[in-house]
Design a protein around this motif. Structure first.
Motif, PDB file in Angstrom:
ATOM      1  N   ILE A 244      17.433  38.974  64.623  1.00  0.00           N
ATOM      2  CA  ILE A 244      17.626  37.966  65.709  1.00  0.00           C
ATOM      3  C   ILE A 244      17.640  38.043  67.493  1.00  0.00           C
ATOM      4  CG2 ILE A 244      18.944  36.559  66.097  1.00  0.00           C
ATOM      5  CD1 ILE A 244      17.153  34.744  64.455  1.00  0.00           C
ATOM      6  N   ILE A 245      16.512  37.445  68.165  1.00  0.00           N
ATOM      7  CA  ILE A 245      16.283  38.190  69.269  1.00  0.00           C
ATOM      8  C   ILE A 245      16.300  37.182  70.199  1.00  0.00           C
ATOM      9  CG2 ILE A 245      14.591  38.705  71.497  1.00  0.00           C
ATOM     10  CD1 ILE A 245      12.808  40.065  69.330  1.00  0.00           C
ATOM     11  N   PRO A 246      17.795  37.637  70.706  1.00  0.00           N
ATOM     12  CA  PRO A 246      18.307  35.515  72.073  1.00  0.00           C
ATOM     13  C   PRO A 246      17.460  35.490  72.173  1.00  0.00           C
ATOM     14  CG  PRO A 246      19.839  37.599  71.708  1.00  0.00           C
ATOM     15  CD  PRO A 246      18.483  38.013  70.753  1.00  0.00           C
ATOM     16  N   GLN A 247      16.517  35.591  73.464  1.00  0.00           N
ATOM     17  CA  GLN A 247      15.730  35.604  74.015  1.00  0.00           C
ATOM     18  C   GLN A 247      14.680  34.545  73.491  1.00  0.00           C
ATOM     19  OE1 GLN A 247      15.948  35.892  77.649  1.00  0.00           O
ATOM     20  NE2 GLN A 247      13.719  34.613  77.726  1.00  0.00           N
ATOM     21  N   SER A 248      14.365  34.598  72.571  1.00  0.00           N
ATOM     22  CA  SER A 248      13.340  34.010  71.701  1.00  0.00           C
ATOM     23  C   SER A 248      14.258  32.998  70.975  1.00  0.00           C
ATOM     24  CB  SER A 248      12.905  34.888  70.139  1.00  0.00           C
ATOM     25  OG  SER A 248      11.930  36.205  70.541  1.00  0.00           O
ATOM     26  N   VAL A 249      15.086  32.968  70.938  1.00  0.00           N
ATOM     27  CA  VAL A 249      15.779  31.585  70.172  1.00  0.00           C
ATOM     28  C   VAL A 249      16.151  30.966  71.558  1.00  0.00           C
ATOM     29  CG1 VAL A 249      18.289  30.842  69.607  1.00  0.00           C
ATOM     30  CG2 VAL A 249      17.253  32.913  68.369  1.00  0.00           C
ATOM     31  N   LEU A 250      16.077  31.214  72.750  1.00  0.00           N
ATOM     32  CA  LEU A 250      16.459  30.825  73.561  1.00  0.00           C
ATOM     33  C   LEU A 250      15.484  29.533  74.328  1.00  0.00           C
ATOM     34  CD1 LEU A 250      17.747  29.729  76.103  1.00  0.00           C
ATOM     35  CD2 LEU A 250      16.365  32.300  77.566  1.00  0.00           C
TER      36      LEU A 250
END
Length: 462
Positions: free
Chosen positions: A218-224
């Motif tokens: 999972i990509i942290p920037q997308s979670v943000l």
């Protein structure tokens, strides 16, 4: 004429030791199906025990469904039809197919472990009487102490946290979603995800928002971005061995996710159910942020599907909410199952089983690499699963259908999608499912041939 004369274990009552010896002899072929057991007096003389001991042993073997007493003839090992009358109902395989769909623990020491544990319990009537009663809501204190000792070897901290016992991983998911979410709330998940979280969300009428992944997870920037847009209550993750893709989140990404979720007050639901060798598990998200994370695991992958038990570690601030949800769904667990599990935790058998599973999966992963190396993504060496990205020209459902036509069952990437977005063509292979390595190799050979031949030529479109 020499009669069958077993060696009895000295740490059990003699009649139970003999009943177990009969079971072992049938399993290893020393006693054949439909074979007549020795006359009771002759076996009593050979073993230097009373006829009453032999009678009790034969009765116990009959109670276990291993033998049958025929009036005027003697006691016989049951025939295959008598011992396994419902085997076709129990067996989930499709005849003539090798199943690589479900992540079951491969068969090994489990049957003997369960047999020994149950034999030990039946030899102690007072223990059985205690275990037949309702257990306290949180479990018996001695069982909780066993779990607490076992958890010290897991990637989890109990500092300012406590644990609850659940009926496996799916139950832990449902309990957590029910406790923390209301209708209309949002849960973030990986864009390919274990369907159990979707079922729990649907049951609670909670919206699920998928988050973009790459080969590292999972990509942290997308979670943000999703946190800013959707104000979610939960982020559900399988960070150690992502289900279904098999990727493992780096410590850097775990820490980035913790920082984001802390900023937006999002609870992380960390799923550690999929089997992986302990040394292959990095620092968990729960260890990085115990006040922010609900961590759970189960024993169905470590032992087998019937071991419907799990642990759910929660921050003390959320403990009462989770406990109330657990109480509403089940009240308590079966102390019989828990006692078996605690025996294996305390005597080291569970650790030995996990070591065996690790070695077995290392061997199976190596077999998979021999057959499918050009098409594989990175996987964990002890994982039950393997993610196979399909070459250009394939669609997931077409590959699944062609594999099935050739005798192999695999799981499509489409089964793990969130919403209507169609994922890139891929299939999940459960290397642990075949009963032995030879059967696995046979299935992988079939898949290799299909990949080398390529997809069938489609009809021309005009």
């Amino acid at each position: 004429m020499t009669i069958w004369t077993p060696r009895l274990k000295s740490d059990q009552p003699k009649y139970l030791a003999l009943a177990q010896a009969i079971a072992d002899a049938i399993e290893n072929g020393e006693l054949a199906l439909d074979e007549k057991l020795p006359p009771q007096r002759r076996l009593a003389d050979a073993l230097s025990v009373t006829i009453g001991t032999i009678t009790r042993a034969y009765s116990e073997a009959e109670r276990r469904g291993l033998v049958v007493a025929r009036v005027g003839s003697g006691t016989y090992v049951k025939s295959a039809q008598e011992i396994y009358p419902a085997i076709k109902q129990w067996n989930q395989d499709i005849p003539g197919k090798i199943d690589l769909r479900a992540a079951f623990a491969p068969p090994g020491p489990q049957i003997q472990m369960l047999s020994d544990a149950m034999t030990a319990m039946t030899a102690n009537p007072q223990l059985l009487a205690n275990l037949l009663c309702y257990a306290p809501e949180l479990g018996h204190s001695n069982h909780r102490e066993s779990f607490k000792r076992w958890l010290t070897g897991e990637p989890v901290t109990l500092t300012n946290c406590d644990f609850l016992l659940t009926h496996g991983g799916q139950h832990a998911i449902s309990v957590s979603v029910n406790a923390l979410c209301r209708e209309g709330d949002v849960i973030l998940t990986e864009e390919l995800v274990f369907p159990g979280i979707l079922a729990a969300a649907q049951d609670r009428r909670v919206k699920v928002v998928p988050i973009t992944m790459d080969e590292q997870g999972i990509i942290p920037q997308s979670v943000l971005q999703a946190c800013q847009r959707h104000k979610p209550k939960l982020l559900y993750l399988t960070p150690n061995s992502q289900n279904p893709c098999g990727s493992q989140l780096s410590i850097e990404r775990r820490q980035a996710l913790v920082d984001i979720c802390r900023q937006y007050n999002v609870i992380i639901l960390e799923d550690d159910v999929q089997f992986l060798a302990r040394h292959a598990k990095p620092l968990s998200i729960q260890q990085l942020a115990p006040e922010l994370c609900i961590y759970f695991t189960s024993f169905s992958k470590r032992f087998d599907g019937a071991m419907r038990l799990g642990t759910l570690v929660t921050p003390k601030a959320l403990y009462d909410k989770i406990r109330l949800s657990l109480r509403a769904s089940s009240w308590t667990n079966s102390p019989l199952l828990i006692h078996c599990l605690c025996q294996w935790m305390d005597n080291g058998e569970l650790a030995e089983l996990e070591h065996w599973l690790t070695q077995e999966m290392h061997a199976r992963q190596a077999i998979a690499k021999e057959h499918l190396a050009p098409w594989l993504t990175v996987s964990q060496a002890s994982s039950f699963n393997l993610w196979l990205k399909l070459p250009t020209g394939w669609l997931s459902h077409e590959f699944v259908a062609q594999a099935m036509d050739n005798g192999v069952l695999v799981r499509s990437a489409d089964d793990y999608r969130v919403g209507h977005q169609v994922p890139s063509p891929a299939v999940r292979l459960c290397l642990s499912r075949p009963s032995n390595r030879e059967q696995l190799s046979q299935a992988l050979t079939v898949l290799k041939n299909i990949l080398e031949q390529g997809p069938s030529l489609k009809d021309a479109l005009i």
